[in-house]
Design a protein around this motif. Sequence first.
Motif, PDB file in Angstrom:
ATOM      1  N   LYS A 105       1.887  10.879  -8.419  1.00 30.35           N
ATOM      2  CA  LYS A 105       3.160  10.316  -7.958  1.00 30.35           C
ATOM      3  C   LYS A 105       3.924  11.326  -7.116  1.00 30.35           C
ATOM      4  O   LYS A 105       4.897  10.966  -6.462  1.00 30.35           O
ATOM      5  N   THR A 106       3.517  12.603  -7.153  1.00 29.09           N
ATOM      6  CA  THR A 106       4.191  13.625  -6.364  1.00 29.09           C
ATOM      7  C   THR A 106       3.414  13.859  -5.069  1.00 29.09           C
ATOM      8  O   THR A 106       2.284  13.422  -4.916  1.00 29.09           O
ATOM      9  N   GLY A 170      13.123   0.592   0.435  1.00 29.27           N
ATOM     10  CA  GLY A 170      12.494  -0.703   0.672  1.00 29.27           C
ATOM     11  C   GLY A 170      11.327  -0.948  -0.267  1.00 29.27           C
ATOM     12  O   GLY A 170      10.733  -0.019  -0.822  1.00 29.27           O
ATOM     13  N   TRP A 171      10.982  -2.224  -0.406  1.00 18.78           N
ATOM     14  CA  TRP A 171       9.999  -2.623  -1.421  1.00 18.78           C
ATOM     15  C   TRP A 171       8.593  -2.097  -1.123  1.00 18.78           C
ATOM     16  O   TRP A 171       7.849  -1.761  -2.050  1.00 18.78           O
ATOM     17  N   LEU A 172       8.223  -1.984   0.164  1.00 16.77           N
ATOM     18  CA  LEU A 172       6.865  -1.566   0.474  1.00 16.77           C
ATOM     19  C   LEU A 172       6.618  -0.122   0.057  1.00 16.77           C
ATOM     20  O   LEU A 172       5.577   0.199  -0.528  1.00 16.77           O
ATOM     21  N   TYR A 173       7.583   0.751   0.331  1.00 19.43           N
ATOM     22  CA  TYR A 173       7.429   2.141  -0.096  1.00 19.43           C
ATOM     23  C   TYR A 173       7.454   2.250  -1.617  1.00 19.43           C
ATOM     24  O   TYR A 173       6.721   3.056  -2.208  1.00 19.43           O
ATOM     25  N   LYS A 174       8.294   1.457  -2.256  1.00 17.44           N
ATOM     26  CA  LYS A 174       8.314   1.477  -3.723  1.00 17.44           C
ATOM     27  C   LYS A 174       6.962   1.083  -4.289  1.00 17.44           C
ATOM     28  O   LYS A 174       6.472   1.660  -5.259  1.00 17.44           O
ATOM     29  N   LEU A 175       6.350   0.068  -3.668  1.00 15.34           N
ATOM     30  CA  LEU A 175       5.065  -0.422  -4.157  1.00 15.34           C
ATOM     31  C   LEU A 175       3.950   0.583  -3.893  1.00 15.34           C
ATOM     32  O   LEU A 175       3.217   0.978  -4.803  1.00 15.34           O
ATOM     33  N   THR A 176       3.820   1.019  -2.642  1.00 17.68           N
ATOM     34  CA  THR A 176       2.717   1.920  -2.311  1.00 17.68           C
ATOM     35  C   THR A 176       2.925   3.320  -2.862  1.00 17.68           C
ATOM     36  O   THR A 176       1.959   4.066  -3.038  1.00 17.68           O
ATOM     37  N   LEU A 180       0.363   2.490  -9.685  1.00 17.88           N
ATOM     38  CA  LEU A 180      -0.453   1.282  -9.632  1.00 17.88           C
ATOM     39  C   LEU A 180      -0.656   0.825  -8.189  1.00 17.88           C
ATOM     40  O   LEU A 180      -1.779   0.463  -7.788  1.00 17.88           O
ATOM     41  N   GLY A 181       0.397   0.854  -7.410  1.00 21.34           N
ATOM     42  CA  GLY A 181       0.279   0.446  -6.013  1.00 21.34           C
ATOM     43  C   GLY A 181      -0.637   1.362  -5.231  1.00 21.34           C
ATOM     44  O   GLY A 181      -1.404   0.905  -4.371  1.00 21.34           O
ATOM     45  N   SER A 182      -0.573   2.656  -5.531  1.00 19.79           N
ATOM     46  CA  SER A 182      -1.432   3.616  -4.847  1.00 19.79           C
ATOM     47  C   SER A 182      -2.900   3.333  -5.105  1.00 19.79           C
ATOM     48  O   SER A 182      -3.733   3.396  -4.193  1.00 19.79           O
ATOM     49  N   ALA A 183      -3.217   2.984  -6.344  1.00 20.01           N
ATOM     50  CA  ALA A 183      -4.620   2.775  -6.714  1.00 20.01           C
ATOM     51  C   ALA A 183      -5.141   1.406  -6.324  1.00 20.01           C
ATOM     52  O   ALA A 183      -6.312   1.273  -5.944  1.00 20.01           O
ATOM     53  N   LEU A 184      -4.289   0.364  -6.387  1.00 16.41           N
ATOM     54  CA  LEU A 184      -4.774  -1.002  -6.208  1.00 16.41           C
ATOM     55  C   LEU A 184      -4.328  -1.657  -4.902  1.00 16.41           C
ATOM     56  O   LEU A 184      -5.115  -2.366  -4.266  1.00 16.41           O
ATOM     57  N   VAL A 185      -3.075  -1.440  -4.516  1.00 15.95           N
ATOM     58  CA  VAL A 185      -2.547  -2.140  -3.345  1.00 15.95           C
ATOM     59  C   VAL A 185      -2.974  -1.458  -2.045  1.00 15.95           C
ATOM     60  O   VAL A 185      -3.324  -2.135  -1.072  1.00 15.95           O
ATOM     61  N   ILE A 186      -2.945  -0.138  -2.022  1.00 15.16           N
ATOM     62  CA  ILE A 186      -3.277   0.568  -0.779  1.00 15.16           C
ATOM     63  C   ILE A 186      -4.678   0.245  -0.276  1.00 15.16           C
ATOM     64  O   ILE A 186      -4.862   0.003   0.937  1.00 15.16           O
ATOM     65  N   ARG A 226      -5.821   4.453   6.804  1.00 16.69           N
ATOM     66  CA  ARG A 226      -6.824   4.919   5.849  1.00 16.69           C
ATOM     67  C   ARG A 226      -6.191   5.088   4.468  1.00 16.69           C
ATOM     68  O   ARG A 226      -5.010   5.417   4.355  1.00 16.69           O
ATOM     69  N   ARG A 227      -6.973   4.894   3.434  1.00 18.93           N
ATOM     70  CA  ARG A 227      -6.433   4.963   2.072  1.00 18.93           C
ATOM     71  C   ARG A 227      -5.760   6.305   1.798  1.00 18.93           C
ATOM     72  O   ARG A 227      -4.648   6.358   1.275  1.00 18.93           O
ATOM     73  N   THR A 228      -6.431   7.394   2.176  1.00 16.29           N
ATOM     74  CA  THR A 228      -5.835   8.705   1.899  1.00 16.29           C
ATOM     75  C   THR A 228      -4.534   8.902   2.646  1.00 16.29           C
ATOM     76  O   THR A 228      -3.577   9.439   2.092  1.00 16.29           O
ATOM     77  N   SER A 229      -4.493   8.483   3.904  1.00 16.15           N
ATOM     78  CA  SER A 229      -3.303   8.697   4.715  1.00 16.15           C
ATOM     79  C   SER A 229      -2.152   7.787   4.294  1.00 16.15           C
ATOM     80  O   SER A 229      -0.998   8.224   4.236  1.00 16.15           O
ATOM     81  N   THR A 230      -2.451   6.517   3.987  1.00 22.06           N
ATOM     82  CA  THR A 230      -1.396   5.612   3.519  1.00 22.06           C
ATOM     83  C   THR A 230      -0.813   6.125   2.212  1.00 22.06           C
ATOM     84  O   THR A 230       0.407   6.087   1.985  1.00 22.06           O
ATOM     85  N   ARG A 231      -1.692   6.630   1.360  1.00 25.28           N
ATOM     86  CA  ARG A 231      -1.251   7.170   0.076  1.00 25.28           C
ATOM     87  C   ARG A 231      -0.401   8.418   0.279  1.00 25.28           C
ATOM     88  O   ARG A 231       0.678   8.558  -0.319  1.00 25.28           O
ATOM     89  N   ALA A 232      -0.873   9.330   1.113  1.00 26.86           N
ATOM     90  CA  ALA A 232      -0.115  10.560   1.367  1.00 26.86           C
ATOM     91  C   ALA A 232       1.259  10.242   1.946  1.00 26.86           C
ATOM     92  O   ALA A 232       2.274  10.800   1.512  1.00 26.86           O
ATOM     93  N   ASN A 233       1.297   9.342   2.923  1.00 22.29           N
ATOM     94  CA  ASN A 233       2.558   8.996   3.560  1.00 22.29           C
ATOM     95  C   ASN A 233       3.541   8.392   2.562  1.00 22.29           C
ATOM     96  O   ASN A 233       4.714   8.784   2.505  1.00 22.29           O
ATOM     97  N   ALA A 234       3.069   7.446   1.749  1.00 25.29           N
ATOM     98  CA  ALA A 234       3.947   6.795   0.773  1.00 25.29           C
ATOM     99  C   ALA A 234       4.470   7.798  -0.247  1.00 25.29           C
ATOM    100  O   ALA A 234       5.665   7.817  -0.573  1.00 25.29           O
ATOM    101  N   GLN A 235       3.597   8.654  -0.738  1.00 26.81           N
ATOM    102  CA  GLN A 235       4.015   9.628  -1.749  1.00 26.81           C
ATOM    103  C   GLN A 235       4.981  10.651  -1.163  1.00 26.81           C
ATOM    104  O   GLN A 235       5.946  11.053  -1.818  1.00 26.81           O
TER     105      GLN A 235
END
Length: 322
Positions: A105-106, A170-176, A180-186, A226-235
């Motif tokens: 989460k960090t 916003g909701w999208l950043y909260k989700l991703t 759970l969002g990082s693992a399943l939604v991204i 990409r999964r890694t980049s979307t995850r990094a950006n959101a976190q």
Amino acid sequence: MILALLVLLGVIALVQWRAATRESLAEAAAPPSGQMVDVDGVQVHARVLGSGPDLVMIHGASGNLRDFTFDLAQRLSPHYRVTLLDRPGLGWTARLPAYAGAWRKTAEPPREQAALLQRAADQLGVKNPIVLGHSYGGAVALAWGLTRPEETAALVLLAAVSKPWPGGLGWLYKLTGSTLGSALVIPMITAFAPKRAVESSIEAIFAPQSAPAGYEAHIGTGLTLRRTSTRANAQQVTSLRPHIVEMSQDYHRLKMPVELVHGSADTIVPLQIHSEPLLKDIPQARLTRLPGIGHMPHHANPQSVIDAIDRAARDAGLRPRP
């Protein structure tokens, strides 16, 4: 129940396969345009253009160094040695090992991002640079100046995140940004995000201006998806505010020239919340307000940005090439 489990596993496998396929296509379409610099096992993507006083450029959220090579870096390279750097997890730079993984989460704080990019710049021979940061990259540029105050000639902050902001993201950043969002939604975003959604996102970032023709293809939006980049950006985005609160206590220590360029119509990083209050913390800072300009001043009014860089160079005693 066994059948339901098999169906679920099949869906997960399909999503992961499609995500991996789209990632491969995205990487083939936008390969590294510079060189890879090894910083204690972490690969940092850098591109160096031109000659003259050192100018480091740090991109914002959801982006990569290609944002600057669309136009601005080429305008600057006859006069400066321009070093462009992908931030951790974005473009072609790897994440710091302590923050990699879907369940975290960090994310890399601005100071740790700055430290990584500084060490890459050191290997490239960068000395006493002007450091420019756009949006989230502005926070990293501020961290750079705070951690190396005697070795930073000046700061140029474009629509920069610099002060704590009210409200949420916003909701999208909260989700991703959630576990759970990082693992399943991204992975589902990577696998199935339609082209129109990408276009709408770019339109929102540039509003009220329009993105220049060819921008989407040049920047390689598939890299961000990409999964890694979307995850990094959101976190990184969802964990940024506490670091801004902490950093803002030290802004008074910044004694180098500081140029702020900010559009009055920026609704993503509003002028009134960030650059205008920052003037109180950094008395020597100079703010250029761009009436009617949104969040991408380096595309909407590149000459204003070039003028700010030239002023920063002059005030720092540097001499750009004629």
